[in-house]
Scaffold this motif. Structure first.
Motif, short mmCIF file in Angstrom:
data_model
loop_
_atom_site.label_atom_id
_atom_site.label_comp_id
_atom_site.label_asym_id
_atom_site.label_seq_id
_atom_site.Cartn_x
_atom_site.Cartn_y
_atom_site.Cartn_z
N UNK A 165 16.73 -32.51 -75.95
CA UNK A 165 17.01 -31.80 -74.72
C UNK A 165 16.10 -30.58 -74.64
N UNK A 166 15.62 -30.28 -73.44
CA UNK A 166 14.73 -29.14 -73.23
C UNK A 166 15.30 -28.30 -72.09
N UNK A 167 14.81 -27.09 -71.90
CA UNK A 167 15.30 -26.28 -70.77
C UNK A 167 15.16 -27.02 -69.45
N UNK A 168 16.12 -26.83 -68.58
CA UNK A 168 16.09 -27.50 -67.28
C UNK A 168 14.78 -27.21 -66.55
N UNK A 169 14.20 -28.26 -66.01
CA UNK A 169 12.94 -28.13 -65.29
C UNK A 169 11.71 -28.27 -66.15
N UNK A 170 11.89 -28.35 -67.48
CA UNK A 170 10.74 -28.41 -68.39
C UNK A 170 10.41 -29.81 -68.89
N UNK A 171 11.23 -30.81 -68.52
CA UNK A 171 11.04 -32.14 -69.10
C UNK A 171 9.65 -32.70 -68.80
N UNK A 172 9.19 -32.55 -67.57
CA UNK A 172 7.88 -33.11 -67.22
C UNK A 172 6.77 -32.39 -67.96
N UNK A 173 6.84 -31.08 -68.07
CA UNK A 173 5.81 -30.32 -68.79
C UNK A 173 5.74 -30.75 -70.25
N UNK A 174 6.90 -30.91 -70.86
CA UNK A 174 6.94 -31.33 -72.27
C UNK A 174 6.39 -32.75 -72.40
N UNK A 175 6.78 -33.63 -71.49
CA UNK A 175 6.28 -35.01 -71.54
C UNK A 175 4.78 -35.06 -71.36
N UNK A 176 4.24 -34.26 -70.44
CA UNK A 176 2.80 -34.25 -70.21
C UNK A 176 2.03 -33.69 -71.40
N UNK A 177 2.63 -32.71 -72.08
CA UNK A 177 1.97 -32.17 -73.28
C UNK A 177 1.86 -33.24 -74.35
N UNK A 178 2.93 -34.01 -74.55
CA UNK A 178 2.88 -35.11 -75.51
C UNK A 178 1.89 -36.17 -75.06
#
Length: 245
Positions: A175-188
């Protein structure tokens, strides 16, 4: 167009479910479009990794219930083409989840190589409450990642659960901070796109190879039972009740 595709960074294809007025619920045309997008990215030599997300702060609320009311369609329906595309993909798929991930919105995560969800995301596999049965290979994969008791609880009771529970059950990486899922996914995704492509594909093949045939077989078996349940009187009554809300 309810599935948007765009190459936003070198080697990274973004696939967005874009039907916000229905909370990105998927109908037969959407399933086919998403499967085509996944297969297209997988066969494109310029794409090394796909990121799957939903528009409007929602991943997907699952199958459009209205399409379940068509009793003439056999089997699990159009969702099978999407599930097979996910299972057979050679390149990595990363899910970025926010808002809601219901039904197939949850079970498709079992086929993604990475998944990250905003902490407020709500998950649910409400098959039994709708008079249905597990789909998406979840009857095989969920006990493997969550344990039999937890999988039974999630699949039989169909209760809502949060992103921390989803991480503990092995449905998402974290789980990541709300609204950050896409940014985290794109970094990976950027890191994977920068890695040796053949090595990444070989690693995915080796990780998935021991279970691939069993998952495909499970999809077929689940489809038979799901189709029978979908056409049953109790399922149709549950759908009608849902539509009256």
């Amino acid at each position: 167009m309810t599935i948007r595709t765009e190459t936003i960074r070198d080697g990274v294809r973004l696939l967005t479910m874009d039907r916000p007025h229905r909370r990105n619920a998927l109908d037969p045309a959407d399933y086919q479009a998403l499967a085509t997008a996944i297969e297209g990215a997988d066969s494109d030599p310029d794409v090394r990794v796909s990121v799957l997300t939903g528009a409007g702060g929602v991943f997907t609320s699952g199958n459009d219930i209205a399409s379940f009311q068509d009793v003439q369609t056999e089997g699990a329906g159009a969702g099978m083409v999407l599930l097979r595309a996910l299972v057979c993909a050679r390149k990595p798929i990363i899910a970025a989840v926010e808002g809601f991930a219901i039904g197939i919105g949850t079970t498709m995560l079992l086929h993604c190589d990475f998944a990250f969800a905003g902490r407020a995301t709500r998950f649910r596999v409400p098959f039994v409450p709708l008079g249905l049965c597990p789909e998406g290979g979840s009857s095989y994969l969920l006990p493997q990642v969550a344990g039999l008791k937890r999988a039974t609880e999630l699949l039989m009771l169909g209760d809502q659960f949060d992103a921390d529970d989803a991480a503990e059950a092995g449905l998402i990486n974290r789980a990541v901070p709300d609204g950050d899922a896409l940014a985290v996914a794109l970094e990976r995704a950027e890191r994977l796109a920068a890695a040796p492509a053949e090595s990444v594909e070989a690693t995915k093949l080796l990780l998935r190879r021991p279970i691939r045939d069993a998952v495909l077989q499970t999809l077929d078996v689940e489809s038979v039972h799901f189709g029978k349940r979908r056409q049953s009187a109790e399922a149709q009554a549950a759908f009608a009740g849902f539509m009256r809300r």
